[in-house]
Design a protein around this motif. Structure first.
Motif, PDB file in Angstrom:
ATOM      1  N   SER A   1       0.817  -1.224   0.000  1.00 50.05           N
ATOM      2  CA  SER A   1       0.000   0.000   0.000  1.00 50.05           C
ATOM      3  C   SER A   1       0.847   1.268   0.000  1.00 50.05           C
ATOM      4  CB  SER A   1      -0.935   0.009   1.208  1.00 50.05           C
ATOM      5  OG  SER A   1      -0.198  -0.045   2.414  1.00 50.05           O
ATOM      6  N   THR A   2       2.092   1.173   0.452  1.00 54.11           N
ATOM      7  CA  THR A   2       2.962   2.362   0.484  1.00 54.11           C
ATOM      8  C   THR A   2       3.831   2.477  -0.753  1.00 54.11           C
ATOM      9  OG1 THR A   2       4.599   1.079   1.733  1.00 54.11           O
ATOM     10  CG2 THR A   2       3.045   2.421   2.999  1.00 54.11           C
ATOM     11  N   SER A   3       3.769   1.512  -1.669  1.00 52.62           N
ATOM     12  CA  SER A   3       4.547   1.605  -2.909  1.00 52.62           C
ATOM     13  C   SER A   3       3.905   2.618  -3.856  1.00 52.62           C
ATOM     14  CB  SER A   3       4.647   0.228  -3.573  1.00 52.62           C
ATOM     15  OG  SER A   3       3.355  -0.249  -3.901  1.00 52.62           O
ATOM     16  N   SER A   4       4.509   2.838  -4.985  1.00 49.46           N
ATOM     17  CA  SER A   4       4.010   3.835  -5.940  1.00 49.46           C
ATOM     18  C   SER A   4       2.602   3.483  -6.389  1.00 49.46           C
ATOM     19  CB  SER A   4       4.941   3.896  -7.154  1.00 49.46           C
ATOM     20  OG  SER A   4       6.246   4.262  -6.753  1.00 49.46           O
ATOM     21  N   LYS A   5       1.635   4.318  -6.019  1.00 48.70           N
ATOM     22  CA  LYS A   5       0.238   4.052  -6.363  1.00 48.70           C
ATOM     23  C   LYS A   5      -0.026   4.359  -7.835  1.00 48.70           C
ATOM     24  CE  LYS A   5      -1.494   4.899  -1.706  1.00 48.70           C
ATOM     25  NZ  LYS A   5      -2.450   5.654  -0.877  1.00 48.70           N
ATOM     26  N   GLY A   6      -0.836   3.528  -8.419  1.00 45.16           N
ATOM     27  CA  GLY A   6      -1.201   3.719  -9.816  1.00 45.16           C
ATOM     28  C   GLY A   6      -0.226   3.134 -10.807  1.00 45.16           C
ATOM     29  N   LEU A   7       0.894   2.576 -10.330  1.00 47.97           N
ATOM     30  CA  LEU A   7       1.895   2.003 -11.230  1.00 47.97           C
ATOM     31  C   LEU A   7       2.048   0.512 -10.952  1.00 47.97           C
ATOM     32  CD1 LEU A   7       4.678   4.756 -11.057  1.00 47.97           C
ATOM     33  CD2 LEU A   7       2.897   4.493 -12.794  1.00 47.97           C
ATOM     34  N   PHE A   8       2.196  -0.243 -12.011  1.00 47.97           N
ATOM     35  CA  PHE A   8       2.472  -1.670 -11.865  1.00 47.97           C
ATOM     36  C   PHE A   8       3.974  -1.857 -11.718  1.00 47.97           C
ATOM     37  CE2 PHE A   8      -1.688  -1.760 -13.843  1.00 47.97           C
ATOM     38  CZ  PHE A   8      -2.308  -2.820 -13.192  1.00 47.97           C
ATOM     39  N   GLN A   9       4.353  -2.674 -10.744  1.00 48.58           N
ATOM     40  CA  GLN A   9       5.755  -2.933 -10.479  1.00 48.58           C
ATOM     41  C   GLN A   9       5.967  -4.420 -10.200  1.00 48.58           C
ATOM     42  OE1 GLN A   9       6.277  -0.133  -7.127  1.00 48.58           O
ATOM     43  NE2 GLN A   9       7.835   0.894  -8.379  1.00 48.58           N
ATOM     44  N   PRO A  10       7.151  -4.947 -10.528  1.00 49.31           N
ATOM     45  CA  PRO A  10       7.457  -6.315 -10.113  1.00 49.31           C
ATOM     46  C   PRO A  10       7.552  -6.395  -8.600  1.00 49.31           C
ATOM     47  CG  PRO A  10       8.919  -5.587 -11.873  1.00 49.31           C
ATOM     48  CD  PRO A  10       8.174  -4.373 -11.404  1.00 49.31           C
ATOM     49  N   LEU A  11       7.222  -7.554  -8.070  1.00 51.27           N
ATOM     50  CA  LEU A  11       7.236  -7.721  -6.622  1.00 51.27           C
ATOM     51  C   LEU A  11       8.638  -7.542  -6.053  1.00 51.27           C
ATOM     52  CD1 LEU A  11       5.611  -8.384  -4.089  1.00 51.27           C
ATOM     53  CD2 LEU A  11       6.026 -10.807  -4.528  1.00 51.27           C
ATOM     54  N   ASP A  12       9.655  -7.982  -6.776  1.00 48.49           N
ATOM     55  CA  ASP A  12      11.026  -7.812  -6.279  1.00 48.49           C
ATOM     56  C   ASP A  12      11.390  -6.341  -6.158  1.00 48.49           C
ATOM     57  OD1 ASP A  12      11.293 -10.535  -6.175  1.00 48.49           O
ATOM     58  OD2 ASP A  12      12.269 -10.701  -8.139  1.00 48.49           O
ATOM     59  N   ASP A  13      10.962  -5.523  -7.121  1.00 47.59           N
ATOM     60  CA  ASP A  13      11.258  -4.090  -7.042  1.00 47.59           C
ATOM     61  C   ASP A  13      10.519  -3.446  -5.871  1.00 47.59           C
ATOM     62  OD1 ASP A  13      12.743  -4.556  -9.257  1.00 47.59           O
ATOM     63  OD2 ASP A  13      11.364  -3.553 -10.670  1.00 47.59           O
ATOM     64  N   ILE A  14       9.291  -3.894  -5.624  1.00 46.07           N
ATOM     65  CA  ILE A  14       8.540  -3.335  -4.491  1.00 46.07           C
ATOM     66  C   ILE A  14       9.228  -3.670  -3.168  1.00 46.07           C
ATOM     67  CG2 ILE A  14       6.349  -3.425  -3.244  1.00 46.07           C
ATOM     68  CD1 ILE A  14       4.967  -3.971  -5.891  1.00 46.07           C
ATOM     69  N   LEU A  15       9.727  -4.890  -3.058  1.00 47.18           N
ATOM     70  CA  LEU A  15      10.401  -5.289  -1.815  1.00 47.18           C
ATOM     71  C   LEU A  15      11.754  -4.611  -1.674  1.00 47.18           C
ATOM     72  CD1 LEU A  15       9.579  -9.114  -1.759  1.00 47.18           C
ATOM     73  CD2 LEU A  15       8.374  -7.253  -0.624  1.00 47.18           C
ATOM     74  N   ASP A  16      12.475  -4.453  -2.769  1.00 46.85           N
ATOM     75  CA  ASP A  16      13.792  -3.813  -2.690  1.00 46.85           C
ATOM     76  C   ASP A  16      13.695  -2.333  -2.361  1.00 46.85           C
ATOM     77  OD1 ASP A  16      15.090  -6.176  -3.260  1.00 46.85           O
ATOM     78  OD2 ASP A  16      15.106  -5.831  -5.442  1.00 46.85           O
ATOM     79  N   SER A  17      12.555  -1.719  -2.679  1.00 47.72           N
ATOM     80  CA  SER A  17      12.408  -0.286  -2.388  1.00 47.72           C
ATOM     81  C   SER A  17      12.180   0.001  -0.906  1.00 47.72           C
ATOM     82  CB  SER A  17      11.243   0.282  -3.204  1.00 47.72           C
ATOM     83  OG  SER A  17      10.015  -0.330  -2.815  1.00 47.72           O
ATOM     84  N   GLN A  18      11.920  -1.034  -0.117  1.00 49.97           N
ATOM     85  CA  GLN A  18      11.701  -0.836   1.324  1.00 49.97           C
ATOM     86  C   GLN A  18      13.035  -0.922   2.050  1.00 49.97           C
ATOM     87  OE1 GLN A  18       8.535  -0.148   2.411  1.00 49.97           O
ATOM     88  NE2 GLN A  18       7.904  -0.294   0.256  1.00 49.97           N
ATOM     89  N   ASP A  19      13.682   0.237   2.189  1.00 54.09           N
ATOM     90  CA  ASP A  19      15.014   0.256   2.793  1.00 54.09           C
ATOM     91  C   ASP A  19      14.990   0.170   4.305  1.00 54.09           C
ATOM     92  OD1 ASP A  19      16.072   0.556   0.249  1.00 54.09           O
ATOM     93  OD2 ASP A  19      15.984   2.761   0.339  1.00 54.09           O
ATOM     94  N   GLU A  20      13.873   0.520   4.928  1.00 55.68           N
ATOM     95  CA  GLU A  20      13.822   0.581   6.388  1.00 55.68           C
ATOM     96  C   GLU A  20      13.211  -0.666   7.016  1.00 55.68           C
ATOM     97  OE1 GLU A  20      11.731   4.095   7.409  1.00 55.68           O
ATOM     98  OE2 GLU A  20      13.248   5.460   6.553  1.00 55.68           O
ATOM     99  N   LEU A  21      13.098  -1.742   6.272  1.00 52.34           N
ATOM    100  CA  LEU A  21      12.543  -2.961   6.838  1.00 52.34           C
ATOM    101  C   LEU A  21      13.518  -3.598   7.830  1.00 52.34           C
ATOM    102  CD1 LEU A  21      10.902  -4.747   3.761  1.00 52.34           C
ATOM    103  CD2 LEU A  21       9.755  -3.635   5.667  1.00 52.34           C
ATOM    104  N   PRO A  22      13.043  -4.120   8.959  1.00 51.58           N
ATOM    105  CA  PRO A  22      13.935  -4.821   9.896  1.00 51.58           C
ATOM    106  C   PRO A  22      14.540  -6.058   9.226  1.00 51.58           C
ATOM    107  CG  PRO A  22      11.827  -4.292  10.928  1.00 51.58           C
ATOM    108  CD  PRO A  22      11.671  -4.020   9.479  1.00 51.58           C
ATOM    109  N   LYS A  23      15.686  -6.470   9.737  1.00 51.48           N
ATOM    110  CA  LYS A  23      16.378  -7.609   9.106  1.00 51.48           C
ATOM    111  C   LYS A  23      15.581  -8.901   9.251  1.00 51.48           C
ATOM    112  CE  LYS A  23      19.276  -8.845  13.084  1.00 51.48           C
ATOM    113  NZ  LYS A  23      20.665  -9.122  13.525  1.00 51.48           N
ATOM    114  N   HIS A  24      14.810  -9.060  10.335  1.00 52.55           N
ATOM    115  CA  HIS A  24      13.993 -10.268  10.473  1.00 52.55           C
ATOM    116  C   HIS A  24      12.891 -10.292   9.422  1.00 52.55           C
ATOM    117  CE1 HIS A  24      15.098 -11.233  14.926  1.00 52.55           C
ATOM    118  NE2 HIS A  24      16.129 -11.287  14.098  1.00 52.55           N
ATOM    119  N   MET A  25      12.336  -9.124   9.095  1.00 56.80           N
ATOM    120  CA  MET A  25      11.314  -9.071   8.053  1.00 56.80           C
ATOM    121  C   MET A  25      11.917  -9.381   6.688  1.00 56.80           C
ATOM    122  SD  MET A  25       8.084  -8.656   7.809  1.00 56.80           S
ATOM    123  CE  MET A  25       6.988  -8.732   6.425  1.00 56.80           C
TER     124      MET A  25
END
Length: 418
Positions: free
Chosen positions: A125-149
């Motif tokens: 829900s916090t990724s770029s709205k209105g744009l289709f993106q690969p799932l890997d790109d969506i996950l890689d864009s989350q720089d502040e995720l904890p290491k366990h996540m």
């Protein structure tokens, strides 16, 4: 004839030491926690601290690449009934435990599965709205995720599950050999409603059913005008006596049984009569309304447990829109009708018979008295449970005519001098 006598039993000598009992298990220094995890978990299962889907705070979860993510539900004894747990280890059968410990807090943390979709929603829900993106790109864009996540998101065994759960709440398109995703709140609402339908089909927990369904549909006691035929019999008799009619006394007087069978009585008396008998069984509560209330309760539970407040507001707007997948208008109208009945009942109690008036303070006082009575009964039960058998047997003895023990310890009366 010589017989062999039995060997005398060995008598303990003064120097012999008495047999020592094994020491009791030590008490855990720190408050230990007991986790109940699935028996089918693999060796790669771990206890991780993942961000809570609703609040984002790091919370302990159990993760297994094969079984998925599990949250821990605390199961404990009531505070007024203390319990403890004895942990022991017996490697062989019929062998006394060699090691053990006692946990004073008898609390069990049971691992219960959670849909990985709820952990993907904050990311999607916090990724770029209105744009289709690969799932890997969506996950890689989350720089502040904890290491366990990150450990969960990039697990190769768990990756197909994450992809399937992301597709459940996203629009997807094929771009070459890749699948691209875009978050869709309407698809999320559809999944929530499907989950709520399954919860209702299996049956809501008793606590939710009682508090949010039965109590919500319960109608109040209404002040209803009820006929009082006895009053009519007396008034009609007085009128006949005033008119001077010469009918026999047996015809003038009516017994209560005869009067009660008269359906044309005109006099009335105010009585508090229950407007309903059972909020779920009575014909005034349609079954579809009860079903809608159960669905609404299940949706509210999921929203308040796994969705952020901002996303909950968006879901509520979709439910209130004209193109909502489920129409709660019959439920809203019925709840408004019950609210009007409660307001009418409160007004009738406050303006009618003051001898039967009960305010909210009276209800609170009654609840407090009932709670004190319940605690007193529980204390008496615990006190009786702690009494020995001898004390209980002594209480059963009939002491009528017996002197009290204190009579034997009183000072003797002074003897008179002759």
């Amino acid at each position: 004839m010589r017989t062999r006598s039995t060997a005398p039993a060995e008598q303990p000598t003064p120097d012999s030491e008495p047999e020592q009992l094994p020491p009791s298990p030590p008490t855990a220094e720190r408050p230990s926690k007991t986790f109940i995890i699935p028996s089918a978990a693999t060796d790669n299962a771990r206890l991780l601290r993942l961000p809570n889907p609703r609040t984002g705070e790091l919370t302990r979860y159990f993760f297994c690449p094969k079984l998925g993510i599990h949250e821990f539900t605390a199961v404990a004894a009531p505070s007024h009934v203390p319990r403890s747990i004895l942990f022991s280890h017996s490697p062989e059968k019929h062998v006394a435990p060699t090691r053990g410990s006692i946990s004073k807090a008898a609390q069990l943390l049971v691992a219960t599965p959670v849909d990985a979709m709820f952990f993907m929603i904050p990311i999607l829900s916090t990724s770029s709205k209105g744009l289709f993106q690969p799932l890997d790109d969506i996950l890689d864009s989350q720089d502040e995720l904890p290491k366990h996540m990150r450990h969960v998101l990039f697990d190769e065994t768990f990756e197909p599950t994450l992809t399937a759960r992301a597709e459940a709440v996203c629009d997807s398109v094929e771009a070459g050999d890749q699948k691209m995703f875009r978050f869709n709140e309407k698809k999320l609402l559809g999944k929530l409603i499907a989950k709520a339908e399954r919860m209702v089909a299996q049956g809501l927990p008793k606590s939710l059913e009682e508090r949010f369904v039965r109590q919500a549909l319960a109608t109040p006691l209404m002040a209803v005008k009820r006929e009082n035929p006895v009053t009519k019999g007396v008034s009609s008799e007085n009128k006949e006596n005033e008119a001077g009619e010469d009918d026999d006394s047996e015809q003038q007087k009516e017994t209560p049984s005869t009067t009660n069978s008269n359906p044309n009585s005109n006099s009335v008396s105010d009585e508090l009569t229950p407007a309903t008998e059972s909020p779920l069984d009575e014909p005034t509560t349609p079954e579809d309304v009860t079903h809608l209330l159960r669905i609404s309760t299940a949706l509210a539970f999921m929203k308040e447990s796994y969705l952020s407040p901002a996303l909950c507001a968006n879901i509520d707007e979709l439910l209130a829109s004209p193109d909502t997948p489920i129409d709660f208008k019959p439920l809203t109208d019925h709840l408004k009708h019950i609210a009007d009945l409660r307001a009418e009942a409160l007004a009738s109690r406050s303006l009618g018979d003051f001898s039967r008036k009960r305010t909210a303070e009276d209800d609170d006082a009654a609840e407090i008295r009932a709670e004190k009575k319940r605690r007193k009964e529980e204390e008496e039960k615990k006190k009786k449970a702690g009494e020995s058998r001898g004390v209980k047997d002594l209480k059963k003895i009939n002491t009528t005519g017996m002197k009290k023990m204190s009579d034997f310890f009183t000072k003797a009366a002074a003897k008179k001098k002759s």
